[in-house]
Motif scaffolding. Structure first.
Motif, short mmCIF file in Angstrom:
data_model
loop_
_atom_site.label_atom_id
_atom_site.label_comp_id
_atom_site.label_asym_id
_atom_site.label_seq_id
_atom_site.Cartn_x
_atom_site.Cartn_y
_atom_site.Cartn_z
N THR A 1 0.83 -1.20 0.00
CA THR A 1 0.00 0.00 0.00
C THR A 1 0.86 1.25 0.00
N ASN A 2 2.02 1.21 0.64
CA ASN A 2 2.88 2.37 0.76
C ASN A 2 3.68 2.67 -0.50
N MET A 3 3.65 1.78 -1.47
CA MET A 3 4.37 2.03 -2.71
C MET A 3 3.81 3.27 -3.40
N ARG A 4 4.70 4.07 -3.96
CA ARG A 4 4.29 5.25 -4.70
C ARG A 4 4.64 5.06 -6.18
N LYS A 5 4.15 5.97 -7.00
CA LYS A 5 4.36 5.79 -8.43
C LYS A 5 4.65 7.11 -9.13
N ILE A 6 5.38 6.99 -10.22
CA ILE A 6 5.67 8.11 -11.11
C ILE A 6 5.05 7.78 -12.46
N GLU A 7 4.23 8.69 -12.96
CA GLU A 7 3.57 8.47 -14.24
C GLU A 7 4.13 9.43 -15.28
N PRO B 1 3.79 8.79 -28.38
CA PRO B 1 4.43 8.45 -27.09
C PRO B 1 3.81 7.20 -26.45
N TRP B 2 4.58 6.62 -25.50
CA TRP B 2 4.11 5.46 -24.75
C TRP B 2 4.05 5.83 -23.27
N ALA B 3 2.88 5.61 -22.67
CA ALA B 3 2.70 5.93 -21.25
C ALA B 3 3.34 4.85 -20.38
N PHE B 4 3.85 5.25 -19.22
CA PHE B 4 4.41 4.29 -18.27
C PHE B 4 4.02 4.67 -16.85
N THR B 5 4.03 3.69 -15.98
CA THR B 5 3.85 3.88 -14.54
C THR B 5 4.98 3.15 -13.84
N LEU B 6 5.76 3.89 -13.09
CA LEU B 6 6.92 3.32 -12.39
C LEU B 6 6.66 3.36 -10.89
N GLU B 7 6.52 2.20 -10.26
CA GLU B 7 6.31 2.12 -8.82
C GLU B 7 7.66 2.05 -8.10
N TYR B 8 7.75 2.74 -6.97
CA TYR B 8 8.98 2.73 -6.18
C TYR B 8 8.66 2.73 -4.70
N ASP B 9 9.62 2.29 -3.92
CA ASP B 9 9.48 2.24 -2.47
C ASP B 9 9.98 3.56 -1.88
N PRO B 10 9.11 4.38 -1.25
CA PRO B 10 9.55 5.67 -0.70
C PRO B 10 10.60 5.52 0.40
#
Length: 274
Positions: free
Chosen positions: A35-41, A87-96
């Motif tokens: 749940t705490n994972m964040r993302k960059i779009e 363009p191609w969309a992406f979602t990158l999840e990362y651990d804060p």
């Protein structure tokens, strides 16, 4: 006899309840981490009027590039097949939890076909120093030798002069040695204020630079005043070569600095695009 059996049954039930509680706590902890994972779009794109080959994949990474004496640290990565054109969309999840105040985080993207590099980003893309409400856009450049069908000769694209970690490899025709503390000599040319900074072998230095087409000039150079057992002679030669530089040339991930008569003074290698 009945009392002994009852006591043993109670112990079994308690053990089972403890195991259920332990399993529930572990699962809840794992779910909490997810749940705490964040993302960059954002999106990746290139200017060329061409479609990538059918087997092409794009990879987007989040890296910590704050440590100047080592290669960047990988924080998160995402990869997916390409369909259609950019363009191609992406979602990158990362651990804060992996993000800290002293870090400097950048995004990078590349397109590969069966391990062959076709496109890659060449500029510094800050991951967080931007408007969070605006999706990030990563521009990629075609690798030299890539034709309109997407096949590649594996030649590297020219790295950006600015916002790149340049490691010194050659000084006045000789292989550059490590400086004090076994640290490599290097420099970074920042876009903001046209400032240059780096490590010259014993001391850290700063200054300004001015670029006009293939000409470059360094000025207002200053450094700390430490005295080292090793590296002082090479440091002086390095700083003198910078002050005598009038031109530059970038070929792939290699940067060469030249003097007024075209002589090679310094050669550098970019680390972050490896």
């Amino acid at each position: 006899m009945m009392s002994h059996t009852s006591s043993r049954t109670q112990r079994v039930i308690i053990c089972l309840l403890f195991m259920v509680f332990l399993f529930w706590g572990t699962a809840n902890s794992n779910n909490k981490g997810v749940t705490n994972m964040r993302k960059i779009e954002g999106s990746v794109w290139y200017r060329e009027r061409m479609l990538p080959p059918p087997d092409a994949k794009v990879t987007v990474t989040l890296e910590d590039v704050a440590r100047m004496d080592v290669s960047s640290e990988l924080i998160a990565v995402t990869s997916f097949d390409l369909k259609g054109g950019p363009p191609w969309a992406f979602t990158l999840e990362y651990d804060p939890a992996k993000i800290h105040e002293k870090g400097r985080y950048a995004l990078r993207a590349r397109i590969e076909e069966n391990g062959r590099l076709i496109f890659t980003s060449t500029e510094n893309i800050p991951a967080f120093d931007r408007n969070p409400d605006q999706p990030v856009k990563i521009l990629m450049s075609k690798v030299s030798g890539t034709n309109s069908k997407g096949s590649s000769s594996l030649q590297k694209p020219n790295v950006s002069l600015t916002n790149t970690y340049w490691k010194l490899t050659e000084l006045n025709g000789e292989t550059a040695l490590l400086g004090a503390g076994q640290k490599e000599l290097h420099m970074i040319l920042n876009n903001e204020g046209n400032r240059v900074k780096g490590f010259s072998g014993c001391n850290r230095f700063t200054g300004t630079y001015k670029v006009e087409e293939s000409h470059i000039q360094f000025s207002q150079m200053a450094s700390t005043r430490m005295v080292c057992m090793d590296g002082m002679e090479q440091e002086q030669s390095f700083l003198s070569a910078l002050e005598g530089t009038t031109g530059f040339k970038i070929s792939g991930d290699s940067l060469s600095l030249h003097g007024a008569f075209g002589q090679l003074l310094l050669r550098f290698e970019a680390l972050y695009l490896k």
